[in-house]
Design a protein around this motif. Structure first.
Motif, PDB file in Angstrom:
ATOM      1  N   PHE A  29       1.067  -1.087   0.020  1.00 20.67           N
ATOM      2  CA  PHE A  29      -0.275  -0.161  -0.383  1.00 20.67           C
ATOM      3  C   PHE A  29       0.794   1.506  -0.354  1.00 20.67           C
ATOM      4  O   PHE A  29       0.548   2.675  -0.322  1.00 20.67           O
ATOM      5  CB  PHE A  29      -1.418  -0.099   1.353  1.00 20.67           C
ATOM      6  N   ARG A  30       2.579   1.607   0.526  1.00 18.41           N
ATOM      7  CA  ARG A  30       2.709   2.290   0.011  1.00 18.41           C
ATOM      8  C   ARG A  30       3.066   2.086  -1.534  1.00 18.41           C
ATOM      9  O   ARG A  30       3.611   3.983  -1.109  1.00 18.41           O
ATOM     10  CB  ARG A  30       4.383   1.957   1.525  1.00 18.41           C
ATOM     11  N   LEU A  31       3.316   1.648  -1.762  1.00 17.33           N
ATOM     12  CA  LEU A  31       4.240   1.849  -2.817  1.00 17.33           C
ATOM     13  C   LEU A  31       2.043   2.133  -4.273  1.00 17.33           C
ATOM     14  O   LEU A  31       2.896   3.071  -4.386  1.00 17.33           O
ATOM     15  CB  LEU A  31       4.116   0.328  -3.645  1.00 17.33           C
ATOM     16  N   VAL A  32       1.374   1.780  -3.088  1.00 19.71           N
ATOM     17  CA  VAL A  32       0.255   2.459  -3.995  1.00 19.71           C
ATOM     18  C   VAL A  32       0.060   3.660  -3.951  1.00 19.71           C
ATOM     19  O   VAL A  32      -0.511   4.235  -4.824  1.00 19.71           O
ATOM     20  CB  VAL A  32      -0.799   1.443  -3.808  1.00 19.71           C
ATOM     21  N   LEU A 114      -0.996   3.428 -12.450  1.00 23.26           N
ATOM     22  CA  LEU A 114      -0.794   3.895 -11.953  1.00 23.26           C
ATOM     23  C   LEU A 114       0.959   3.450 -11.604  1.00 23.26           C
ATOM     24  O   LEU A 114       1.799   3.221 -11.569  1.00 23.26           O
ATOM     25  CB  LEU A 114      -0.832   4.658 -11.425  1.00 23.26           C
ATOM     26  N   PHE A 115      -0.185   1.599 -10.720  1.00 18.14           N
ATOM     27  CA  PHE A 115       1.203   1.017  -9.783  1.00 18.14           C
ATOM     28  C   PHE A 115       1.640  -0.105 -10.211  1.00 18.14           C
ATOM     29  O   PHE A 115       3.009   0.617 -10.360  1.00 18.14           O
ATOM     30  CB  PHE A 115       0.353   0.524  -8.680  1.00 18.14           C
ATOM     31  N   SER A 116       1.497  -0.356 -11.686  1.00 14.63           N
ATOM     32  CA  SER A 116       2.104  -1.445 -13.376  1.00 14.63           C
ATOM     33  C   SER A 116       3.295  -0.150 -13.589  1.00 14.63           C
ATOM     34  O   SER A 116       4.557  -0.702 -13.541  1.00 14.63           O
ATOM     35  CB  SER A 116       0.624  -1.452 -13.939  1.00 14.63           C
ATOM     36  N   ASN A 117       2.963   0.827 -13.886  1.00 15.62           N
ATOM     37  CA  ASN A 117       4.052   1.750 -14.570  1.00 15.62           C
ATOM     38  C   ASN A 117       4.884   2.562 -13.002  1.00 15.62           C
ATOM     39  O   ASN A 117       6.550   2.171 -13.713  1.00 15.62           O
ATOM     40  CB  ASN A 117       3.759   2.667 -14.696  1.00 15.62           C
ATOM     41  N   TYR A 118       4.695   2.582 -12.087  1.00 20.08           N
ATOM     42  CA  TYR A 118       5.678   2.599 -10.859  1.00 20.08           C
ATOM     43  C   TYR A 118       6.594   1.597 -10.234  1.00 20.08           C
ATOM     44  O   TYR A 118       7.262   2.178 -10.150  1.00 20.08           O
ATOM     45  CB  TYR A 118       4.462   3.171  -9.990  1.00 20.08           C
ATOM     46  N   THR A 119       6.132   0.568 -10.479  1.00 20.98           N
ATOM     47  CA  THR A 119       6.656  -0.053 -10.070  1.00 20.98           C
ATOM     48  C   THR A 119       7.575  -1.291 -11.205  1.00 20.98           C
ATOM     49  O   THR A 119       8.267  -1.538 -10.698  1.00 20.98           O
ATOM     50  CB  THR A 119       5.496  -1.866  -9.516  1.00 20.98           C
ATOM     51  N   SER A 120       7.004  -0.676 -11.989  1.00 22.22           N
ATOM     52  CA  SER A 120       8.023  -1.358 -13.769  1.00 22.22           C
ATOM     53  C   SER A 120       9.243  -0.063 -14.083  1.00 22.22           C
ATOM     54  O   SER A 120      10.220  -0.842 -13.478  1.00 22.22           O
ATOM     55  CB  SER A 120       7.145  -1.158 -14.808  1.00 22.22           C
ATOM     56  N   MET A 121       9.024   0.756 -13.326  1.00 24.79           N
ATOM     57  CA  MET A 121      10.196   2.000 -13.290  1.00 24.79           C
ATOM     58  C   MET A 121      11.279   1.446 -12.446  1.00 24.79           C
ATOM     59  O   MET A 121      12.364   2.031 -12.316  1.00 24.79           O
ATOM     60  CB  MET A 121       9.608   3.652 -13.451  1.00 24.79           C
ATOM     61  N   LYS A 122      10.283   1.605 -10.611  1.00 31.61           N
ATOM     62  CA  LYS A 122      11.266   0.918  -9.281  1.00 31.61           C
ATOM     63  C   LYS A 122      11.799  -0.350  -9.850  1.00 31.61           C
ATOM     64  O   LYS A 122      13.550  -0.166  -9.506  1.00 31.61           O
ATOM     65  CB  LYS A 122      10.361   0.957  -8.810  1.00 31.61           C
ATOM     66  N   ILE A 123      11.415  -1.036 -10.541  1.00 31.00           N
ATOM     67  CA  ILE A 123      12.410  -2.441 -10.955  1.00 31.00           C
ATOM     68  C   ILE A 123      13.343  -2.336 -11.802  1.00 31.00           C
ATOM     69  O   ILE A 123      14.518  -2.317 -11.296  1.00 31.00           O
ATOM     70  CB  ILE A 123      11.304  -3.343 -11.555  1.00 31.00           C
ATOM     71  N   LEU A 157      -5.157  -7.477  -6.062  1.00 28.31           N
ATOM     72  CA  LEU A 157      -4.883  -7.076  -4.722  1.00 28.31           C
ATOM     73  C   LEU A 157      -5.199  -6.029  -4.121  1.00 28.31           C
ATOM     74  O   LEU A 157      -5.870  -6.015  -3.259  1.00 28.31           O
ATOM     75  CB  LEU A 157      -3.315  -7.695  -4.656  1.00 28.31           C
ATOM     76  N   LEU A 158      -5.220  -4.847  -4.991  1.00 26.66           N
ATOM     77  CA  LEU A 158      -5.734  -4.076  -4.375  1.00 26.66           C
ATOM     78  C   LEU A 158      -7.475  -4.134  -4.396  1.00 26.66           C
ATOM     79  O   LEU A 158      -8.080  -3.436  -3.240  1.00 26.66           O
ATOM     80  CB  LEU A 158      -4.616  -2.944  -5.121  1.00 26.66           C
TER      81      LEU A 158
END
Length: 611
Positions: A29-32, A114-123, A157-158
């Motif tokens: 949820f912090r990532l979301v 947004l989560f998918s884009n954000y975490t993809s960039m984070k990876i 999951l969200l």
């Protein structure tokens, strides 16, 4: 076809482990929240409001039924205003409930993207911090692949976790009504849904274990699919008639996945049907009990509709929550894969107080008994390397394939750290220098350079991406590598798209691609240039022109050339012959010929080919 990677052992998780996995949810949820705070907050608030709607609709429905019964029993009552007011309220609540649901679904969908884009960039950002040899490890690739999988589909999951909160609040309202009527209904309710919950938990666990076990084969399946239908592989697929071989390998893997997945799906469906029958029987036992109480006059007809509706919704909510718990805990367990990837740390550490790259280099690079061993390998790629690359010196590396030439230059660029020994630059350990500054002053073009499906200017600019907008520098680098000739014949010149993957792309020959790659080395004012087989794909005239320019451009700079062509190697100040990762000979061309050793032997063998 060998299977890449190592087999992953199937894992089964206990209820305690599932509960423990829920500790991953705060991280999730912090990532979301980080991906878009206000949308996350809006979704949560709307769900809280939505959670009160079921009991509100049921209660208004109860009042409507009781009012209808009252009017039916007392025909003399002519005032129907209250009845129609209640119907209007229920109508409004129904519309509001539907609108809330649609708004929540919309927000969840947007948050998922947004989560998918954000975490993809984070990876990608974290992957950029890791070491080169980690990418050459199949176990690491399994972890990377599982982490990538967690960037998509996390909308589910969200939604599930938020729905748990929403349903929990709804249940609190509904349980109040049932407890007031008869606590026994709650006991029957639990008995009717527990078997279904246990079954879902078991089969979700089996599904996770199966998915994790299949990770290496999944990577191979994707690779085989790529081999069978790609512009880069089509040539060899046809010339070697490999299509049927690749298709059969794909069929073998895909059939195995189908058998494993279908066997589990059939079991899950069969047991699910049985548990559903038990749950339905429990529900109707409660329903009969409520009807009997209504017949006996213990409750009103409106109360019957309220209690029956409450029980039905409670059963659905509790089944959903318990079933969703297994999915949520399953998703939380999958998040371990995501979190584990970010727990992988680079072994190449930046110095606490890094030194700037010396300008100019005073003493050069000194290898002191340097050895390097790849992860999970018993063999040494390099061993006992001791030599000096002097300032302004041109050093050629010669040796058979697998002699450790490319590994040596990767050590110099600090893409690897030595397993033993040390590398000094102007008397200071290479580990004491700023890594980014070091690599900025070392220009490297490897033999297996990438052919970017981008414009010509972008293909050149990757050599110094900070100057991607500096067209003058790009043109200068192209001129120095002879790639400017290509731009002159393209209709869009430096904005011409290269490669066939996208529309209007132009494919280049091997020699043309090599000129583009060489231009990357000239994009930065590097003090050291490392070229790995820089002219392998060039014809004799182009090779001569390239080296005439290279000699002029590297005046006063250090350079390392890896080449199998002795016509190239003899242009260097010194030549170092490597064998099995160790320095065998080092000296000038004339000195090595006079020694009549391995260099002389290889030189004569190659010279015979030109007679």
């Amino acid at each position: 076809m060998p299977r890449p990677g190592k087999p992953v052992t199937a894992q089964h998780f206990s209820f305690k482990q599932r509960l423990s996995a829920l500790t991953n949810l705060p991280v999730f949820f912090r990532l979301v929240w980080q991906s878009r705070p206000w949308k996350t907050l809006a979704s949560f608030v709307l769900r809280i409001i939505r959670s009160a709607m079921p009991v509100a609709l049921l209660y208004v429905g109860k009042l409507i039924v009781d009012q209808v019964v009252l009017l039916n029993r007392q025909p003399t009552l002519k005032d129907h205003h209250l009845l129609w007011a209640l119907v209007a309220i229920e109508f409004g609540l129904a519309i509001f409930t539907d609108a809330l649901g649609r708004m929540i679904n919309l927000l969840d969908s947007l948050l998922g993207d947004l989560f998918s884009n954000y975490t993809s960039m984070k990876i990608m950002r974290h992957a950029a911090t890791l070491d080169l040899d980690q990418f050459e490890d199949s176990v690491f690739y399994d972890k990377l692949e599982r982490a990538r999988q967690q960037t998509t589909g996390r909308t589910v999951l969200l939604s599930q976790v938020m729905a748990q909160v929403q349903d929990l609040i709804s249940m609190a309202f509904l349980l109040t009504g049932l407890l007031t009527f008869n606590p026994l209904l709650i006991l029957l309710l639990l008995i009717s849904i527990i078997p279904s919950f246990l079954g879902e938990a078991y089969f979700n666990n089996q599904n996770y274990a199966l998915t994790r076990t299949q990770t290496p084969e999944r990577r191979e399946l994707d690779y085989v699919r790529y081999l069978g239908a790609s512009d880069e592989t089509a040539k060899e697929m046809k010339i070697f008639n490999l299509a049927e071989f690749v298709i059969q390998r794909f069929k073998t893997l895909s059939d195995k996945f189908y058998r494993d997945n279908s066997a589990l799906a059939v079991k899950r469906s069969g047991w699910g049907t049985l548990f559903s029958v038990l749950g339905t029987a429990g529900y109707y036992a409660d329903y009969v009990f409520i009807i009997v109480q209504t017949i006996n006059g213990t409750t009103t007809v409106g109360g019957l509709t309220f209690l029956a509706g409450s029980f039905r919704q409670l059963r659905g909510l509790m089944e959903g929550m318990l079933s969703r718990f297994t999915s949520v805990s399953q998703g939380a367990i999958y998040l371990n894969d995501f979190i584990d990837f970010f727990n992988i740390k680079a072994k190449i550490k930046a110095a606490k107080k890094p030194l700037p790259f010396p300008q100019p280099i005073q003493q050069g690079f000194r290898f002191e008994n340097v050895g390097f061993q790849y992860h999970n390998s018993d063999k040494w790629a390099n061993r006992h390397l001791s030599f000096t690359l002097h300032p302004g010196e041109k050093l050629a590396l010669v040796g058979e394939n697998g002699a450790g030439k490319t590994t040596l230059v990767k050590l110099m660029a600090r893409l690897y750290d030595p397993t033993e020994g040390r590398i000094l630059l102007d008397g200071k350990d290479l580990k004491e220098y700023d890594i980014d500054d070091l690599r900025m002053h070392i220009g490297v073009i490897f033999q297996d350079y990438l052919r970017y499906q981008m414009t010509l200017s972008q293909n050149i600019a990757v050599g110094n991406i900070k100057e991607a907008g500096n067209l003058a520098l790009i043109k200068k680098a192209a001129h120095e590598s002879l790639a400017d000739v290509l731009a002159e014949r393209f209709p869009k010149q430096y904005e011409q798209w290269l490669g066939r993957r996208f529309n209007d792309g132009v494919e280049l020959s091997g020699g043309e691609w090599q000129k583009v790659a060489l231009a990357r080395a000239y994009m930065k004012d590097a003090q050291v240039l490392i070229l790995d087989e820089p002219t392998a794909a060039l014809d004799a005239r182009a090779e001569y022109e390239v080296f005439q320019r290279f000699a002029a451009l590297t005046h006063g700079k250090s350079a390392v050339l890896i080449s199998h062509r002795f016509s190239t190697a003899r242009l260097a100040d010194r030549i170092m012959v490597l064998e099995k990762g160790t320095v065998l000979e080092i000296g000038t061309h004339d000195q090595l010929l006079a020694q009549n050793g391995r260099y002389a032997e290889l030189f004569k063998l190659q010279a015979m080919g030109y007679k």
